[in-house]
Design a protein around this motif. Structure first.
Motif, PDB file in Angstrom:
ATOM      1  N   SER A 219     -26.727 -22.881 -22.271  1.00 44.83           N
ATOM      2  CA  SER A 219     -27.613 -23.991 -22.392  1.00 44.83           C
ATOM      3  C   SER A 219     -27.961 -24.649 -21.043  1.00 44.83           C
ATOM      4  O   SER A 219     -29.127 -24.906 -20.495  1.00 44.83           O
ATOM      5  CB  SER A 219     -27.555 -24.841 -23.539  1.00 44.83           C
ATOM      6  OG  SER A 219     -27.636 -24.151 -24.853  1.00 44.83           O
TER       7      SER A 219
ATOM      8  N   LEU B 285     -45.674 -28.853 -20.995  1.00 41.86           N
ATOM      9  CA  LEU B 285     -44.148 -29.319 -21.703  1.00 41.86           C
ATOM     10  C   LEU B 285     -42.857 -28.487 -20.925  1.00 41.86           C
ATOM     11  O   LEU B 285     -41.732 -28.724 -21.504  1.00 41.86           O
ATOM     12  CB  LEU B 285     -44.170 -29.092 -22.828  1.00 41.86           C
ATOM     13  CG  LEU B 285     -45.166 -29.891 -23.824  1.00 41.86           C
ATOM     14  CD1 LEU B 285     -45.074 -29.460 -25.253  1.00 41.86           C
ATOM     15  CD2 LEU B 285     -45.343 -31.273 -23.603  1.00 41.86           C
TER      16      LEU B 285
ATOM     17  N   ALA C 264     -40.292 -31.043 -20.397  1.00 40.14           N
ATOM     18  CA  ALA C 264     -39.882 -31.730 -21.589  1.00 40.14           C
ATOM     19  C   ALA C 264     -39.098 -30.811 -22.376  1.00 40.14           C
ATOM     20  O   ALA C 264     -37.862 -31.102 -23.094  1.00 40.14           O
ATOM     21  CB  ALA C 264     -40.935 -32.279 -22.277  1.00 40.14           C
ATOM     22  N   GLN C 265     -39.524 -29.604 -22.591  1.00 46.64           N
ATOM     23  CA  GLN C 265     -38.800 -28.560 -23.363  1.00 46.64           C
ATOM     24  C   GLN C 265     -37.777 -27.825 -22.677  1.00 46.64           C
ATOM     25  O   GLN C 265     -36.481 -27.775 -23.450  1.00 46.64           O
ATOM     26  CB  GLN C 265     -39.798 -27.629 -23.995  1.00 46.64           C
ATOM     27  CG  GLN C 265     -40.750 -28.200 -25.022  1.00 46.64           C
ATOM     28  CD  GLN C 265     -41.833 -27.420 -25.319  1.00 46.64           C
ATOM     29  OE1 GLN C 265     -41.828 -26.180 -24.913  1.00 46.64           O
ATOM     30  NE2 GLN C 265     -42.632 -27.737 -26.375  1.00 46.64           N
ATOM     31  N   SER C 266     -37.815 -27.433 -21.655  1.00 45.14           N
ATOM     32  CA  SER C 266     -36.833 -26.624 -20.988  1.00 45.14           C
ATOM     33  C   SER C 266     -35.632 -27.157 -20.529  1.00 45.14           C
ATOM     34  O   SER C 266     -34.777 -26.951 -20.354  1.00 45.14           O
ATOM     35  CB  SER C 266     -37.419 -25.730 -19.805  1.00 45.14           C
ATOM     36  OG  SER C 266     -38.512 -24.766 -20.353  1.00 45.14           O
TER      37      SER C 266
ATOM     38  N   ARG D 236     -35.228 -31.208 -20.499  1.00 42.97           N
ATOM     39  CA  ARG D 236     -34.861 -32.494 -21.488  1.00 42.97           C
ATOM     40  C   ARG D 236     -34.299 -31.988 -22.672  1.00 42.97           C
ATOM     41  O   ARG D 236     -33.389 -32.612 -23.445  1.00 42.97           O
ATOM     42  CB  ARG D 236     -35.853 -33.491 -21.420  1.00 42.97           C
ATOM     43  CG  ARG D 236     -36.406 -34.169 -20.282  1.00 42.97           C
ATOM     44  CD  ARG D 236     -37.294 -35.340 -20.677  1.00 42.97           C
ATOM     45  NE  ARG D 236     -37.849 -35.855 -19.261  1.00 42.97           N
ATOM     46  CZ  ARG D 236     -37.235 -36.870 -18.771  1.00 42.97           C
ATOM     47  NH1 ARG D 236     -36.067 -37.350 -19.002  1.00 42.97           N
ATOM     48  NH2 ARG D 236     -37.784 -37.466 -17.670  1.00 42.97           N
ATOM     49  N   GLY D 237     -35.282 -30.983 -23.333  1.00 38.50           N
ATOM     50  CA  GLY D 237     -35.057 -30.734 -24.857  1.00 38.50           C
ATOM     51  C   GLY D 237     -33.579 -29.946 -24.798  1.00 38.50           C
ATOM     52  O   GLY D 237     -32.727 -30.249 -25.877  1.00 38.50           O
ATOM     53  N   ARG D 238     -33.083 -29.038 -23.816  1.00 38.68           N
ATOM     54  CA  ARG D 238     -31.890 -28.372 -23.991  1.00 38.68           C
ATOM     55  C   ARG D 238     -30.789 -29.178 -23.743  1.00 38.68           C
ATOM     56  O   ARG D 238     -29.684 -29.064 -24.550  1.00 38.68           O
ATOM     57  CB  ARG D 238     -31.822 -27.498 -22.771  1.00 38.68           C
ATOM     58  CG  ARG D 238     -32.724 -26.178 -22.931  1.00 38.68           C
ATOM     59  CD  ARG D 238     -32.191 -24.986 -22.200  1.00 38.68           C
ATOM     60  NE  ARG D 238     -32.910 -23.646 -22.378  1.00 38.68           N
ATOM     61  CZ  ARG D 238     -33.973 -23.243 -21.966  1.00 38.68           C
ATOM     62  NH1 ARG D 238     -34.817 -24.052 -20.998  1.00 38.68           N
ATOM     63  NH2 ARG D 238     -34.479 -21.983 -22.437  1.00 38.68           N
TER      64      ARG D 238
ATOM     65  N   ALA E 229     -30.914 -32.588 -24.565  1.00 42.94           N
ATOM     66  CA  ALA E 229     -30.974 -33.453 -25.415  1.00 42.94           C
ATOM     67  C   ALA E 229     -30.057 -32.787 -26.766  1.00 42.94           C
ATOM     68  O   ALA E 229     -29.472 -33.572 -27.463  1.00 42.94           O
ATOM     69  CB  ALA E 229     -32.136 -34.073 -25.769  1.00 42.94           C
ATOM     70  N   ASP E 230     -30.163 -31.756 -27.004  1.00 46.34           N
ATOM     71  CA  ASP E 230     -29.788 -30.934 -28.056  1.00 46.34           C
ATOM     72  C   ASP E 230     -28.279 -30.742 -27.743  1.00 46.34           C
ATOM     73  O   ASP E 230     -27.486 -30.686 -28.963  1.00 46.34           O
ATOM     74  CB  ASP E 230     -30.208 -29.595 -28.204  1.00 46.34           C
ATOM     75  CG  ASP E 230     -31.694 -29.182 -28.687  1.00 46.34           C
ATOM     76  OD1 ASP E 230     -32.049 -30.390 -29.077  1.00 46.34           O
ATOM     77  OD2 ASP E 230     -32.233 -28.431 -28.401  1.00 46.34           O
TER      78      ASP E 230
ATOM     79  N   GLU F 297     -28.343 -36.380 -21.425  1.00 46.31           N
ATOM     80  CA  GLU F 297     -29.580 -36.870 -20.849  1.00 46.31           C
ATOM     81  C   GLU F 297     -29.941 -36.672 -19.657  1.00 46.31           C
ATOM     82  O   GLU F 297     -29.143 -35.984 -18.676  1.00 46.31           O
ATOM     83  CB  GLU F 297     -29.489 -38.453 -21.196  1.00 46.31           C
ATOM     84  CG  GLU F 297     -28.385 -39.079 -20.194  1.00 46.31           C
ATOM     85  CD  GLU F 297     -28.175 -40.537 -20.225  1.00 46.31           C
ATOM     86  OE1 GLU F 297     -28.785 -41.097 -20.896  1.00 46.31           O
ATOM     87  OE2 GLU F 297     -27.463 -41.134 -19.488  1.00 46.31           O
TER      88      GLU F 297
END
Length: 372
Positions: free
Chosen positions: A278, A336, A339-341, A343-345, A347-348, A352
């Motif tokens: 990830s 996004l 945000a998705q590629s 931050r999202g990875r 954050a999961d 941060e």
């Protein structure tokens, strides 16, 4: 299930069956005059002899070590346990005469333990022990001692068998890794003497040229950098989805090129495989953004830092940067990618992402993942 390191265990169980059967024969000869039905001893002992011969040969074949044979092994032992009080008699058992099977009962416990681990071994011991207790009129300390010994044998042997399987799997992986490393080194020597030298020559000779020749030189330089990284790094760890850890350094090192510089610690940066994959994907998305928004000629620097409390990855570029609020505007327009590629990875994974940018001063993306 691997069978190499377990093979001596199966041979030992076969030897145990034969030795314990001889011990049973000695006890029968010694105590037969005290049995309530001595003539019934013959069929029961014949069953034990026949099953010992068959089971020893059957369990020697790995493809036969399945549930049908395991259940049959336990069923024969249960038959002997149930027949024991009828052959010997409850009075003789109460006077201390040994049971008909004695140590021979341990063989099914051992086969179940080696085939399936400590839980299966303990289960077989409890089934045999509970049956032995049920068919008796009186409960003696020797019966409980026998049950405790069988449970301990099932637990310990099952544990050792499972450790043997794990050790064999690790040995197999180590052997494959060593073979892959040797092949990598051989290929590296051949590639260094041919392909890398040609790519380096093309890059040097064409770096000052314009047009397609200059573009070809630039591509040759990128290919050389990536190829050097591929042959220099060892395997990054187990494939995604497997148990274990992966070194983050070679995973990030695959992004190296003539426009992307990678700096990482000298020691391995180990993470769970899925976590490492990830993080690699997030860094890849960040570098894709650099190429997309700053242009193919923009340079990027990736710095990997490993602290006791966190892992930090900084991706900095010399692109044009962007004004404050640009990311929020892009997100509101449905774009996004960040945000998705990115931050999202992260954050999961409990981490941060911080992004710093000003027009004309490039962009820096900091990915921080805490050590758990």
């Amino acid at each position: 299930m691997q069978q190499g390191l377990q093979a001596p265990m199966w041979r030992a169980i076969g030897a145990y069956r034969i030795t314990s059967l001889i011990y049973v024969a000695v006890l029968i000869v010694r105590n037969v005059d005290q049995y309530a039905n001595p003539l019934a001893t013959g069929p029961v002992f014949a069953l034990m002899v026949g099953w010992t011969a068959f089971a020893t040969a059957a369990f020697a074949r790995p493809q036969w070590r399945r549930w049908p044979l395991l259940i049959a092994d336990l069923a024969v032992a249960l038959t002997v346990v149930i027949a024991g009080p009828h052959v010997i008699g409850q009075d003789a058992l109460s006077d201390g005469v040994p049971t008909l099977a004695v140590t021979w009962l341990g063989a099914p416990v051992l086969t179940w333990a080696v085939s399936g681990g400590r839980r299966r071994g303990v289960a077989a011991a409890l089934i045999l022990g509970a049956t032995d207790i049920t068919v008796r009129d009186e409960l003696h300390p020797s019966t409980l001692n026998g049950l405790a010994l069988m449970v301990l044998a099932g637990f310990v042997v099952g544990l050792v068998a499972r450790l043997a399987v794990d050790a064999e799997e690790r040995m197999q992986r180590a052997t494959e890794l060593e073979a892959a490393t040797r092949e990598r080194e051989r290929l590296a020597r051949d590639i260094h003497d041919s392909v890398l030298q040609v790519l380096a020559l093309v890059q040097r000779r064409g770096a000052h040229l314009d047009g397609e020749a200059g573009e070809l030189a630039r591509l040759a330089g990128q290919s050389e950098a990536k190829l050097r990284m591929m042959i220099a790094d060892g395997p990054a760890g187990p494939p995604a989805g497997e148990e274990g850890e992966a070194d983050l350094r070679p995973l990030l090192g695959r992004f190296a090129s003539d426009t992307v510089s990678i700096a990482s610690p000298a020691t391995p940066v180990l993470l769970p495989v899925r976590t490492a994959e990830s993080v690699r994907a997030a860094v890849g998305a960040t570098l894709d953004n650099v190429a997309r928004h700053a242009g193919p000629e923009a340079r990027a620097w990736v710095l990997l830092e490993d602290d006791p409390s966190a892992i930090t990855i900084s991706v900095r570029d010399d692109g044009p940067g962007f004004p404050e609020g640009r990311l929020e505007e892009a997100a509101s327009q449905g774009r996004l990618g960040v945000a998705q590629s990115i931050r999202g990875r992260i954050a999961d994974l409990g981490g941060e992402v911080e992004i710093y940018s000003k027009p004309g001063e490039g962009t820096e993306v900091e990915l921080r993942l805490p050590r758990l």
